[in-house]
Write a protein that holds these residues in place. Structure first.
Motif, short mmCIF file in Angstrom:
data_model
loop_
_atom_site.label_atom_id
_atom_site.label_comp_id
_atom_site.label_asym_id
_atom_site.label_seq_id
_atom_site.Cartn_x
_atom_site.Cartn_y
_atom_site.Cartn_z
N ASN A 38 3.95 19.49 -10.11
CA ASN A 38 4.46 18.74 -8.97
C ASN A 38 3.27 18.20 -8.21
O ASN A 38 2.25 18.89 -8.06
CB ASN A 38 5.27 19.65 -8.04
N PHE A 39 3.37 16.96 -7.73
CA PHE A 39 2.27 16.37 -6.98
C PHE A 39 2.83 15.51 -5.87
O PHE A 39 3.89 14.89 -6.01
CB PHE A 39 1.34 15.57 -7.90
N ALA A 40 2.13 15.52 -4.73
CA ALA A 40 2.58 14.75 -3.57
C ALA A 40 1.36 14.37 -2.75
O ALA A 40 0.31 15.01 -2.86
CB ALA A 40 3.56 15.58 -2.73
N GLY A 41 1.54 13.35 -1.94
CA GLY A 41 0.44 12.94 -1.08
C GLY A 41 0.91 12.03 0.03
O GLY A 41 1.99 11.44 -0.05
N ALA A 42 0.09 11.95 1.06
CA ALA A 42 0.36 11.06 2.19
C ALA A 42 -0.97 10.56 2.74
O ALA A 42 -1.95 11.31 2.79
CB ALA A 42 1.14 11.78 3.28
N ALA A 43 -0.98 9.28 3.12
CA ALA A 43 -2.18 8.67 3.72
C ALA A 43 -1.71 7.56 4.65
O ALA A 43 -1.18 6.55 4.20
CB ALA A 43 -3.10 8.10 2.64
N PRO A 44 -1.85 7.74 5.96
CA PRO A 44 -1.38 6.73 6.91
C PRO A 44 -1.96 5.34 6.65
O PRO A 44 -1.28 4.34 6.84
CB PRO A 44 -1.83 7.26 8.27
N GLU A 45 -3.20 5.27 6.17
CA GLU A 45 -3.83 3.97 5.89
C GLU A 45 -3.52 3.47 4.49
O GLU A 45 -3.85 2.35 4.14
CB GLU A 45 -5.35 4.06 6.10
N GLY A 46 -2.90 4.31 3.68
CA GLY A 46 -2.53 3.95 2.32
C GLY A 46 -3.54 4.42 1.29
O GLY A 46 -4.71 4.59 1.59
N PHE A 47 -3.04 4.66 0.09
CA PHE A 47 -3.88 5.06 -1.04
C PHE A 47 -4.38 3.82 -1.76
O PHE A 47 -3.69 2.80 -1.81
CB PHE A 47 -3.08 5.91 -2.04
N ALA A 48 -5.54 3.95 -2.36
CA ALA A 48 -6.04 2.88 -3.24
C ALA A 48 -5.11 2.81 -4.44
O ALA A 48 -4.59 3.84 -4.89
CB ALA A 48 -7.46 3.18 -3.68
N PRO A 49 -4.87 1.62 -5.00
CA PRO A 49 -4.01 1.53 -6.19
C PRO A 49 -4.66 2.28 -7.34
O PRO A 49 -5.88 2.35 -7.44
CB PRO A 49 -3.95 0.04 -6.49
N GLY A 50 -3.84 2.85 -8.19
CA GLY A 50 -4.35 3.52 -9.38
C GLY A 50 -3.87 4.94 -9.50
O GLY A 50 -2.69 5.23 -9.33
N ALA A 51 -4.80 5.84 -9.78
CA ALA A 51 -4.47 7.23 -10.11
C ALA A 51 -3.94 7.99 -8.90
O ALA A 51 -4.53 7.97 -7.83
CB ALA A 51 -5.68 7.93 -10.68
N ARG B 247 0.85 -1.18 0.00
CA ARG B 247 0.00 0.00 0.00
C ARG B 247 0.89 1.24 0.00
O ARG B 247 1.82 1.33 0.80
CB ARG B 247 -0.92 0.00 1.20
N ILE B 248 0.59 2.15 -0.90
CA ILE B 248 1.36 3.39 -1.02
C ILE B 248 0.95 4.31 0.12
O ILE B 248 -0.23 4.65 0.27
CB ILE B 248 1.10 4.09 -2.37
N GLY B 249 1.93 4.72 0.95
CA GLY B 249 1.67 5.62 2.07
C GLY B 249 1.98 7.07 1.75
O GLY B 249 1.35 7.97 2.27
N SER B 250 2.98 7.28 0.88
CA SER B 250 3.32 8.65 0.47
C SER B 250 4.04 8.63 -0.86
O SER B 250 4.63 7.62 -1.25
CB SER B 250 4.19 9.34 1.53
N TYR B 251 3.95 9.76 -1.56
CA TYR B 251 4.59 9.89 -2.87
C TYR B 251 4.90 11.34 -3.16
O TYR B 251 4.32 12.25 -2.56
CB TYR B 251 3.69 9.31 -3.98
N HIS B 252 5.83 11.54 -4.07
CA HIS B 252 6.15 12.87 -4.61
C HIS B 252 6.64 12.65 -6.03
O HIS B 252 7.55 11.84 -6.25
CB HIS B 252 7.22 13.56 -3.77
N GLY B 253 6.04 13.33 -6.97
CA GLY B 253 6.44 13.19 -8.37
C GLY B 253 6.31 14.48 -9.13
O GLY B 253 5.77 15.47 -8.63
N GLU B 254 6.82 14.45 -10.36
CA GLU B 254 6.73 15.60 -11.26
C GLU B 254 6.33 15.11 -12.65
O GLU B 254 6.85 14.11 -13.13
CB GLU B 254 8.07 16.31 -11.38
N LEU B 255 5.44 15.84 -13.27
CA LEU B 255 5.07 15.62 -14.65
C LEU B 255 5.58 16.82 -15.42
O LEU B 255 5.22 17.96 -15.11
CB LEU B 255 3.55 15.50 -14.79
N LEU B 256 6.47 16.57 -16.39
CA LEU B 256 7.10 17.65 -17.16
C LEU B 256 6.64 17.60 -18.61
O LEU B 256 6.40 16.52 -19.16
CB LEU B 256 8.62 17.52 -17.09
N PHE B 257 6.57 18.78 -19.24
CA PHE B 257 6.13 18.89 -20.62
C PHE B 257 6.62 20.20 -21.21
O PHE B 257 7.06 21.09 -20.48
CB PHE B 257 4.60 18.78 -20.73
N ASP B 258 6.53 20.33 -22.52
CA ASP B 258 6.95 21.53 -23.24
C ASP B 258 5.88 22.61 -23.06
O ASP B 258 4.79 22.51 -23.62
CB ASP B 258 7.16 21.20 -24.71
#
Length: 157
Positions: free
Chosen positions: A102-115, A63-74
């Motif tokens: 830039n996008f980030a998130g945290a969920a102690p119980e975890g995120f649902a898989p997917g988007a 289960r994903i508890g936290s994430y940080h990512g970047e989507l880059l484009f022209d």
């Protein structure tokens, strides 16, 4: 301090299956976890493209508890119209810099898989799938373990 590894993949977005179905599929066989970008199919007359950043794990126990990512484009060919957050956890997005979300998130119980995030982009010229780059800077399980070492970033046909 968290070790931040950068996984980048140049994506020439070509159309994909529906975003919901695209996020629900299992990761590549060699991956524990897979991050990818799904772009809705475009017609020649389309001026908007919906892009979904997805993360799926091979095991339902991960289960994903936290994430940080970047989507880059022209930024000369693509502009952010809006950013949509899926429900659950605490999520933040920053689309104020041209050519980057830039996008980030945290969920102690975890995120649902997917988007993790959906971004609606205005594209020029019409019907041209945007070239995108996804970078995952952080991806952790609910127990705090980094998932970056088992992460594969791929293009979904």
């Amino acid at each position: 301090m968290l070790f931040a590894a950068v996984f980048a993949l140049q994506i020439a977005a070509t159309g994909s299956a529906s975003m919901a179905a695209g996020c629900a599929t299992p990761p590549a066989k060699a991956a524990d976890v897979e991050a990818f970008v799904a772009v809705n199919p475009l017609r020649q007359t389309d001026t908007l493209a919906t892009v979904t950043v997805c993360v799926v794990a091979r095991s339902a126990a991960v289960r994903i508890g936290s994430y940080h990512g970047e989507l880059l484009f022209d930024s000369s060919a693509v502009r952010v119209v809006r950013v949509e957050k899926p429900a659950g956890g605490m999520r933040v997005e920053n689309a104020t810099q041209p050519g980057r979300v830039n996008f980030a998130g945290a969920a102690p119980e975890g995120f649902a898989p997917g988007a993790l995030v959906r971004v609606v982009l205005r594209i020029r010229p019409r019907g041209n799938a945007p070239a995108l780059q996804l970078t995952m800077r952080e991806l952790n399980a609910v127990d705090g373990k980094s998932l970056l070492s088992g992460l594969v970033t791929t293009v979904r046909p």
